[in-house]
Enzyme design. Structure first.
Site, PDB file in Angstrom:
ATOM      1  N   GLU A 135       0.887  -1.175   0.000  1.00 11.75           N
ATOM      2  CA  GLU A 135       0.000   0.000   0.000  1.00 11.75           C
ATOM      3  C   GLU A 135       0.916   1.213   0.000  1.00 11.75           C
ATOM      4  O   GLU A 135       1.518   1.536   1.021  1.00 11.75           O
ATOM      5  CB  GLU A 135      -0.876   0.011   1.262  1.00 11.75           C
ATOM      6  N   CYS A 172      -2.183   8.959   2.840  1.00 15.66           N
ATOM      7  CA  CYS A 172      -1.878   8.405   1.512  1.00 15.66           C
ATOM      8  C   CYS A 172      -2.962   8.727   0.499  1.00 15.66           C
ATOM      9  O   CYS A 172      -2.675   8.913  -0.671  1.00 15.66           O
ATOM     10  CB  CYS A 172      -1.697   6.901   1.626  1.00 15.66           C
TER      11      CYS A 172
HETATM   12  P1  NAD Z   1       8.531   4.584   4.500  1.00 13.19           P
HETATM   13  O1  NAD Z   1       8.478   3.756   3.270  1.00 13.19           O
HETATM   14  O2  NAD Z   1       9.706   5.425   4.733  1.00 13.19           O
HETATM   15  O3  NAD Z   1       8.400   3.656   5.804  1.00 13.19           O
HETATM   16  C1  NAD Z   1       7.326   2.775   5.991  1.00 13.19           C
HETATM   17  C2  NAD Z   1       7.767   1.630   6.888  1.00 13.19           C
HETATM   18  O4  NAD Z   1       8.743   0.857   6.202  1.00 13.19           O
HETATM   19  C3  NAD Z   1       8.417   2.067   8.201  1.00 13.19           C
HETATM   20  O5  NAD Z   1       7.987   1.214   9.250  1.00 13.19           O
HETATM   21  C4  NAD Z   1       9.886   1.876   7.929  1.00 13.19           C
HETATM   22  O6  NAD Z   1      10.631   1.645   9.097  1.00 13.19           O
HETATM   23  C5  NAD Z   1       9.850   0.640   7.059  1.00 13.19           C
HETATM   24  N1  NAD Z   1      11.034   0.425   6.205  1.00 13.19           N
HETATM   25  C6  NAD Z   1      11.888   1.356   5.709  1.00 13.19           C
HETATM   26  N2  NAD Z   1      12.842   0.749   4.967  1.00 13.19           N
HETATM   27  C7  NAD Z   1      12.581  -0.573   4.990  1.00 13.19           C
HETATM   28  C8  NAD Z   1      13.203  -1.717   4.401  1.00 13.19           C
HETATM   29  N3  NAD Z   1      14.286  -1.631   3.628  1.00 13.19           N
HETATM   30  N4  NAD Z   1      12.670  -2.923   4.639  1.00 13.19           N
HETATM   31  C9  NAD Z   1      11.561  -3.050   5.394  1.00 13.19           C
HETATM   32  N5  NAD Z   1      10.928  -2.013   5.981  1.00 13.19           N
HETATM   33  C10 NAD Z   1      11.429  -0.784   5.771  1.00 13.19           C
HETATM   34  O7  NAD Z   1       7.191   5.423   4.472  1.00 13.19           O
HETATM   35  P2  NAD Z   1       6.736   6.578   5.481  1.00 13.19           P
HETATM   36  O8  NAD Z   1       7.511   7.802   5.169  1.00 13.19           O
HETATM   37  O9  NAD Z   1       6.729   6.073   6.876  1.00 13.19           O
HETATM   38  O10 NAD Z   1       5.211   6.764   5.063  1.00 13.19           O
HETATM   39  C11 NAD Z   1       4.814   7.700   4.148  1.00 13.19           C
HETATM   40  C12 NAD Z   1       4.493   7.008   2.840  1.00 13.19           C
HETATM   41  O11 NAD Z   1       3.566   5.954   3.056  1.00 13.19           O
HETATM   42  C13 NAD Z   1       3.824   7.946   1.858  1.00 13.19           C
HETATM   43  O12 NAD Z   1       4.352   7.745   0.580  1.00 13.19           O
HETATM   44  C14 NAD Z   1       2.370   7.505   1.893  1.00 13.19           C
HETATM   45  O13 NAD Z   1       1.661   7.820   0.735  1.00 13.19           O
HETATM   46  C15 NAD Z   1       2.488   6.043   2.137  1.00 13.19           C
HETATM   47  N6  NAD Z   1       1.277   5.487   2.745  1.00 13.19           N
HETATM   48  C16 NAD Z   1       0.483   4.681   1.987  1.00 13.19           C
HETATM   49  C17 NAD Z   1      -0.706   4.172   2.510  1.00 13.19           C
HETATM   50  C18 NAD Z   1      -1.624   3.302   1.677  1.00 13.19           C
HETATM   51  O14 NAD Z   1      -2.524   2.689   2.218  1.00 13.19           O
HETATM   52  N7  NAD Z   1      -1.435   3.228   0.368  1.00 13.19           N
HETATM   53  C19 NAD Z   1      -1.059   4.475   3.828  1.00 13.19           C
HETATM   54  C20 NAD Z   1      -0.231   5.282   4.576  1.00 13.19           C
HETATM   55  C21 NAD Z   1       0.953   5.783   4.025  1.00 13.19           C
END
Ligand code: NAD
Length: 490
Positions: A227, A261
């Site tokens: 997502e 998001c």
């Molecule tokens: P992010 O991708 O930086 O982090 C998300 C999660 O992934 C965190 O828990 C982080 O620690 C983890 N992570 C980071 N690197 C990783 C790796 N290499 N392996 C495994 N896990 C890892 O995102 P963010 O900045 O926390 O969130 C914002 C983004 O999320 C925005 O782009 C937003 O649009 C999206 N988002 C999407 C939805 C949806 O339902 N489509 C919902 C909420 C947020």
């Protein structure tokens, strides 16, 4: 790891960072718990979710307070709690319908019986973002749990407390202690370990990280749902009610300070409504009350951290310097808190500006005039993303027709995002760079199971027998195929 409040910059506490050994021990415990859990009836598992629904609503204010500590306005915080309760009730009520074994059609009518079973994956790894730290950490796990899985959760390292509180509440509701493990730490370290320990991964976060997660899952040949981000369009048709659309645009663009998001970041207004819409939208945006007080009198809270603030400022300054008009907002509000930023409306945005196609993930929206419905739809679809969209019109049939042309996983008519997000029967997820798979609805629970087909053959084998040689067997089968097609069999 020290946790700091985005509101005050003050330490809120410390949590141990999980090591690779912690993740391994957590996975062993989860796997042991899962075997017993999966053996329990679906009804039994579903009852836990229904009880959790009640306990969560009883503790609503505690969770809202916790959520406000990460900078949310009270209404945004409340929406998260309600979304988790809605999800618990939905899957508590529907799990049996989606998971009970079903009969399929066998090759030879009467003699071949097919049963389809829905078998839990085992351990579902949930990796959550910071922007909706309660529902994005818990709701997917509830669906995984009722499907018979154990859950291993890694909340974002900035917002683990509310997820921990929710898992504690699940345990006091009756969840066996081993079944839902929480690990804590940075994604690139603990997230990687978690994926290696899981049988399926449910990831919510940015598109960039989603690609890394997908590649790791591919290497292990396990499935994942992703997502991801969006650059969500809103289309305002020429028959829309301008005031209704303007009010909806405020909610769609600035809920949770735009750190959502499914928040709207692009608005296409069919002429001649552009000028009246801008006037109404600007007036309503200027009436937004910024603040973090624990009351419902403030509409918009803070950004989460310095990086987010920097990104928002950079997008607005880049647009301004290249000729965009800031209709309202465009200012940091240090008087309210370190990371507050005013809700901002831009016009005159052109493709060379960063905010035109890139996700801002903050309270910044660009509004564009378009000449026709067709141009509005083409512009809405001119994006690498395809998460959520909306259509505004006084003609609902027209709205649904236009919605079906927008290439997004969810499209709302006369609502920005809440109609699909709040309807748990509506699957949610992205097309294009916005992701893979769906949360919510039947798809949201079936992703956590493998389908096993068991076919039982009686009477005759599916092979030449009873004196038939290969040639006559083929002729009999050919005749049977023709008859079955005539009889309407699939
Ligand atoms: P992010 O991708 O930086 O982090 C998300 C999660 O992934 C965190 O828990 C982080 O620690 C983890 N992570 C980071 N690197 C990783 C790796 N290499 N392996 C495994 N896990 C890892 O995102 P963010 O900045 O926390 O969130 C914002 C983004 O999320 C925005 O782009 C937003 O649009 C999206 N988002 C999407 C939805 C949806 O339902 N489509 C919902 C909420 C947020």
């Amino acid at each position: 790891m020290e946790l700091r409040s985005p509101l005050t910059g003050q330490p809120m506490g410390e949590l141990p960072t999980s090591t690779a050994a912690d993740v391994e021990v957590g996975a062993q415990l989860a796997r042991r718990g899962q075997a017993t859990w999966a053996a329990r009836s679906i009804e039994d598992r579903a009852q836990l979710l229904l009880d959790f629904h009640d306990h969560l609503l009883d503790r609503r204010d505690y969770f809202i307070d916790l959520l406000q500590s990460v900078g949310k306005a009270r209404l945004s915080a409340a929406e998260e709690v309600l979304h988790v309760a809605l999800t618990a009730r939905y899957y508590g009520r529907t799990a049996r319908r989606y998971l009970r074994s079903e009969r399929g059609e066998g090759l030879v009518p009467v003699l071949t019986r097919v049963d389809r079973h829905y078998v839990p994956k085992g351990i579902v790894g949930v990796i959550g973002p910071w922007n909706y730290p309660l529902t994005m950490a818990i709701s997917d796990g509830l669906a995984a749990l009722v499907a018979g899985n154990a859950v291993m959760l890694k909340p974002d390292h900035q917002t683990p407390l509310v997820a921990l509180a929710a898992v504690e509440l699940l345990r006091s509701t009756g969840l066996p202690a081993d079944l839902w493990q929480v690990v804590h730490g940075r994604g690139a370290v603990v997230g990687r370990e978690l994926i290696d320990a899981s049988d399926y991964v449910c990831f919510t976060g940015s598109t960039a990280t989603g690609r890394t997660v997908a590649a790791q899952c591919a290497g292990r040949l396990i499935g994942c749902s992703l997502e991801l981000g969006g650059k969500n369009p809103m289309v305002i048709l020429d028959d829309a009610d301008v005031e209704t659309a303007a009010e909806g645009a405020v909610r769609a663009s600035f809920s949770n300070a735009g750190q959502l998001c499914v928040a709207t970041e692009r608005i296409y207004v069919v002429e001649p409504l552009f000028e009246p819409f801008i006037r109404a939208f600007v007036a309503r945006t200027q009436a937004i009350r910024l603040g973090d007080a624990p009351d419902f009198d403030h509409d918009m809270g803070s950004l989460i951290n310095h990086d987010q603030l920097e990104r928002v400022c950079a997008h607005v300054e880049d647009a301004r310097s290249k000729g965009a008009t800031v209709q309202t907002g465009g200012r940091q509000r240090e008087d309210l808190g370190e990371f507050f930023y005013e809700p901002t409306i831009l016009t005159g945005v052109t493709p060379d500006m960063d905010c035109c196609a890139q996700e801002t993930f903050g309270p910044v929206v660009s509004v564009y005039p378009v000449a026709s419905e067709e141009e509005a739809v083409a512009s809405a679809n001119d994006s690498d993303y395809g998460l959520n969209g909306s259509v505004w019109t006084t003609d609902h049939d027209r709205g649904r027709r236009v919605a079906s042309k927008i290439k997004c996983g969810t499209v709302n008519v006369n609502e920005g995002f809440a109609a699909t997000f709040g309807s748990i029967d509506a699957p949610m997820g992205g097309m294009k760079d916005s992701g893979l798979g769906r949360r919510q609805g039947r798809e949201g629970i079936r992703r956590f199971v493998d389908v096993q087909s068991v076919a039982t053959q009686t009477g005759i084998p599916i092979a030449p027998s009873h004196g038939l040689d290969g040639k006559s067997f083929t002729s009999v089968m050919t005749g049977m195929l023709r008859v079955m097609k005539k009889a309407g069999r699939a």
